[in-house]
Write a protein that holds these residues in place. Structure first.
Motif, PDB file in Angstrom:
ATOM      1  N   LEU A  42       0.841  -1.189   0.000  1.00 17.58           N
ATOM      2  CA  LEU A  42       0.000   0.000   0.000  1.00 17.58           C
ATOM      3  C   LEU A  42       0.877   1.239   0.000  1.00 17.58           C
ATOM      4  O   LEU A  42       1.747   1.397   0.853  1.00 17.58           O
ATOM      5  N   ASP A  43       0.659   2.103  -0.967  1.00 20.39           N
ATOM      6  CA  ASP A  43       1.407   3.348  -1.045  1.00 20.39           C
ATOM      7  C   ASP A  43       0.588   4.470  -0.436  1.00 20.39           C
ATOM      8  O   ASP A  43      -0.636   4.510  -0.584  1.00 20.39           O
ATOM      9  N   VAL A  46      -3.370   5.333   4.412  1.00 25.66           N
ATOM     10  CA  VAL A  46      -4.594   4.535   4.340  1.00 25.66           C
ATOM     11  C   VAL A  46      -5.661   5.271   5.140  1.00 25.66           C
ATOM     12  O   VAL A  46      -5.458   5.572   6.325  1.00 25.66           O
ATOM     13  N   ARG A  55      -9.773  -3.523   3.134  1.00 26.23           N
ATOM     14  CA  ARG A  55      -8.966  -3.745   1.925  1.00 26.23           C
ATOM     15  C   ARG A  55      -7.505  -3.964   2.286  1.00 26.23           C
ATOM     16  O   ARG A  55      -6.830  -4.795   1.682  1.00 26.23           O
ATOM     17  N   ALA A  56      -6.995  -3.226   3.276  1.00 26.30           N
ATOM     18  CA  ALA A  56      -5.596  -3.366   3.696  1.00 26.30           C
ATOM     19  C   ALA A  56      -5.345  -4.730   4.333  1.00 26.30           C
ATOM     20  O   ALA A  56      -4.254  -5.285   4.197  1.00 26.30           O
TER      21      ALA A  56
END
Length: 169
Positions: A42-43, A46, A55-56
């Protein structure tokens, strides 16, 4: 006449035994890794919302819960009621600020924080095996791997990885 009876008994016994439970394979790929620079894959930041955290932590159960007046998300392995990770907001409460792992009660129930928890704090905990600045804790759904930098006398936690059980060969 005995041979068919013995063969039938062996086949019956083999059918009644349970297979060995699957275990995390050495060098198995982690399904989730996070450290001081965030959650792997993940960039950027969040958002601190249930859909974004779900989702993470894809494949895990995410539950919203208050923690001393501050909202947090508890992340659990599928089918488990034990909290595996706690996701806390940043100071704005708009984005994820930190993720910590929670040891099960059998290992002391300690909350493990990146950049805070020391290597020495885990050395005497039951169920945790540590060597070469890395610790592993087998859990019902996988293995929690805790990595520390090999610098200083008592380094602090650098990375947490969760390796799910493999289906076996």
């Amino acid at each position: 006449m005995r041979t068919p009876l013995i063969l039938a008994a062996l086949l019956f016994t083999a059918g009644c035994t349970q297979p060995e439970p699957p275990a995390a394979q050495p060098g198995a790929e982690a399904s989730l890794t996070f450290g001081s620079d965030g959650i792997s894959g993940l960039d950027g930041q969040v958002p601190f919302t249930l859909p974004a955290v779900e989702r993470a932590f894809e494949g895990f159960e995410v539950v919203s819960s208050p923690n001393g007046g501050e909202p947090v998300f508890h992340v659990r392995a599928p089918g488990s009621t034990d909290t595996l990770f706690v996701v806390s907001p940043d100071w704005t409460r708009g984005f994820v600020g930190s993720v910590s792992a929670v040891l099960p009660p059998s290992s002391g129930g300690l909350e493990l924080r990146i950049g805070v928890t020391s290597y020495s704090a885990l050395l005497e905990r039951p169920g945790i095996s540590c060597a070469d600045f890395s610790c592993e804790l087998p859990l019902p759904g996988g293995t929690l791997r805790l990595d520390f930098p090999a610098t200083g006398d008592d380094p602090v936690l650098d990375q947490i990885a969760y390796v799910p059980l493999s289906a076996g060969p």
